[in-house]
Design an enzyme around this catalytic site. Sequence first.
Site, short mmCIF file in Angstrom:
data_model
loop_
_atom_site.label_atom_id
_atom_site.label_comp_id
_atom_site.label_asym_id
_atom_site.label_seq_id
_atom_site.Cartn_x
_atom_site.Cartn_y
_atom_site.Cartn_z
N PHE A 64 36.90 37.18 45.45
CA PHE A 64 36.09 37.91 44.47
C PHE A 64 36.49 37.55 43.05
O PHE A 64 37.67 37.33 42.76
CB PHE A 64 36.28 39.43 44.65
CG PHE A 64 35.76 39.94 45.96
CD1 PHE A 64 34.47 40.40 46.07
CD2 PHE A 64 36.58 39.95 47.07
CE1 PHE A 64 33.99 40.87 47.29
CE2 PHE A 64 36.11 40.41 48.29
CZ PHE A 64 34.81 40.87 48.39
N ASP A 65 35.49 37.52 42.17
CA ASP A 65 35.73 37.47 40.74
C ASP A 65 35.90 38.92 40.28
O ASP A 65 35.65 39.85 41.05
CB ASP A 65 34.54 36.80 40.05
CG ASP A 65 34.77 36.57 38.57
OD1 ASP A 65 35.91 36.25 38.19
OD2 ASP A 65 33.82 36.73 37.79
N LYS A 66 36.30 39.13 39.04
CA LYS A 66 36.56 40.49 38.58
C LYS A 66 35.42 41.04 37.73
O LYS A 66 34.68 41.91 38.16
CB LYS A 66 37.88 40.54 37.79
CG LYS A 66 38.27 41.96 37.37
CD LYS A 66 39.63 41.99 36.74
CE LYS A 66 39.65 41.52 35.31
NZ LYS A 66 38.86 42.36 34.39
#
Length: 199
Positions: free
Chosen positions: A11-13
């Site tokens: 996941f990206d943030k």
Amino acid sequence: EHLGSITAAVFDKTGTLTIGRPRVRSVSALAPWTDAQLLRLAASIEQGSGHLLARTVVDAGTEAGLPLTEPRGVIEVAGRGVTGSVGAHLVTVGARSFVGERHPEAAAEMAVLAARDAEPQALRAWVAVDGACAGTITYADELRPGLPGLFASLARAGVTRTLLLSGDAQASAEAVARSAGIPDARGDLLPSDKVAAVR
């Protein structure tokens, strides 16, 4: 068919685990600059960037009624920061590592400020003016609701490893990962570093 065999999720943030509409929470200028002057310079140079956080700074400057200047000679390094001229000043805004690379003389002062930071996990940009550290801009963003349930359902579906990759500071990435229930977080990454981590 392939989704049924997935055991890892990356996941990206910002904008993925978080709402993605951060706002400027505070501006902290160092003498001789005032908070308003620092925000005006930062917002002016950020007009030359397409990054989400850059737009947030421009919005904050506009909402504060500050007269923004059209920047010149803007150089943007994706996911790291932006530098260029605002009037007679060279202004650089971005990650501490980016600002330090561009202005080594500012790196020592930034290191001292970072060591005293009472909130190291906060998402912030560093600002240098004419090669000297001029202060910081701290953002507020919030986690999307329902993340614990999401990760519990991923675990039930056979995803045994989750990982957070972010261009933001390591402390900020770790704080979000802890809140979301992700055991592995890596921060200070360039877009190419994220690709390498996925590979």
